[in-house]
Design an enzyme around this catalytic site. Sequence first.
Site, PDB file in Angstrom:
ATOM      1  N   PRO A 140     -54.009   4.350  39.480  1.00 33.68           N
ATOM      2  CA  PRO A 140     -53.872   3.780  40.821  1.00 33.68           C
ATOM      3  C   PRO A 140     -52.642   4.282  41.550  1.00 33.68           C
ATOM      4  O   PRO A 140     -52.699   4.547  42.756  1.00 33.68           O
ATOM      5  CB  PRO A 140     -53.793   2.269  40.541  1.00 33.68           C
ATOM      6  CG  PRO A 140     -54.571   2.092  39.282  1.00 33.68           C
ATOM      7  CD  PRO A 140     -54.271   3.323  38.458  1.00 33.68           C
ATOM      8  N   TYR A 141     -51.522   4.448  40.833  1.00 33.52           N
ATOM      9  CA  TYR A 141     -50.321   4.988  41.485  1.00 33.52           C
ATOM     10  C   TYR A 141     -50.612   6.346  42.100  1.00 33.52           C
ATOM     11  O   TYR A 141     -50.332   6.592  43.281  1.00 33.52           O
ATOM     12  CB  TYR A 141     -49.165   5.114  40.488  1.00 33.52           C
ATOM     13  CG  TYR A 141     -48.153   6.141  40.923  1.00 33.52           C
ATOM     14  CD1 TYR A 141     -47.341   5.909  42.039  1.00 33.52           C
ATOM     15  CD2 TYR A 141     -48.046   7.380  40.281  1.00 33.52           C
ATOM     16  CE1 TYR A 141     -46.442   6.873  42.478  1.00 33.52           C
ATOM     17  CE2 TYR A 141     -47.154   8.338  40.719  1.00 33.52           C
ATOM     18  CZ  TYR A 141     -46.357   8.082  41.814  1.00 33.52           C
ATOM     19  OH  TYR A 141     -45.482   9.042  42.250  1.00 33.52           O
ATOM     20  N   ALA A 142     -51.159   7.265  41.296  1.00 30.44           N
ATOM     21  CA  ALA A 142     -51.422   8.611  41.792  1.00 30.44           C
ATOM     22  C   ALA A 142     -52.421   8.589  42.941  1.00 30.44           C
ATOM     23  O   ALA A 142     -52.291   9.346  43.917  1.00 30.44           O
ATOM     24  CB  ALA A 142     -51.927   9.492  40.652  1.00 30.44           C
ATOM     25  N   THR A 144     -52.787   6.254  45.130  1.00 27.17           N
ATOM     26  CA  THR A 144     -52.133   5.815  46.372  1.00 27.17           C
ATOM     27  C   THR A 144     -51.443   6.983  47.057  1.00 27.17           C
ATOM     28  O   THR A 144     -51.424   7.065  48.289  1.00 27.17           O
ATOM     29  CB  THR A 144     -51.104   4.685  46.132  1.00 27.17           C
ATOM     30  OG1 THR A 144     -50.014   5.159  45.330  1.00 27.17           O
ATOM     31  CG2 THR A 144     -51.749   3.470  45.477  1.00 27.17           C
TER      32      THR A 144
END
Length: 330
Positions: A140-142, A144
């Site tokens: 999810p971080y990547a 975003t």
Amino acid sequence: MKVLIAGGAGYVGSTVASACLDSGMTPVILDNHVRGRREFTEGRTLYEGDIADGTLIDRIFSEHPDIFAVVHCAALIVVPESVADPIGYYEANVSKSLAFVSHLHRNGCDRLIFSSSGSIYQAEDGSPVNEDSPLAPQSPYARTKAVCEEMFADIAVAGPRVLSLRYFNPVGADPKLRTGLQLKRPSHALGVLIQAHQEGRPFPITGTNYPTRDGTGIRDYVHVWDLAAAHIAAVERFDSILTTSQRSIAINLGTGSGTTVRELCAAFNAVVSTPVATIDADPRPGDVAGGYTKSDRAAELLGWVPKLSLEDGIRSALDWMRVRDELLKN
């Protein structure tokens, strides 16, 4: 020349602010201190608050109408945390970035430098990538970061021009030790290696059967001071890179060569007086071989090539860990 740095109390943002000062630019810091440190903003112009706060953004531009460009480093960046709290990550990294760029546009800002990530690439086999390589963010971080890049590219057609800098794996600290990693026990490979050295225990090499030259994962470790220098070049060359016809572009920032985990350990042991032993371990869930970047575009457009070695990064990281507790309150 003034540069607004959102997230300027964080690891990269504060280092960029130091580089601005050293190059004669004036950093204006915006940070909500969710992860950033107040100690990193001492003696610098600071606005404490959120990038989504339109009233605060209006006030900053009212009080500093001569801001030339904005560097957007404000984001949550911990991969496991993003898996546990994807809603929080999309809100902090995407929703607030959308609000931020809207406020910037309203205030006439036309130059945005966005902190993106090399983690958005499909880097599973240890091979090099460039800016045209396939994207396949794995967390999810990547995702975003990838979503923000696409969003900013759309907005750039009618709003601020956007230069996205895709960082690979930052290591080290400001050479003057003004700032460094906030965390006392960082979870990236070099951080764990330093902990193993401090505690006198072996360092686990997680995964030894990847399709790399020695079977261990490969990453592109770039000194954070070199990253900061790239931001200075991005500010100085912004108008020559992005024009009315070319309003958004991405540039990779890395060394151009990969370092395997075994090579990282060897470089570390070449720096320290007491070598760290290693043990082979199973790969962690979700781990991939990794990759590294070709930096031709950075050299061409920014005139930037990294000047500091991996060993320089290791030394400055060790130097920072020795003074961190004296400089930070916790």
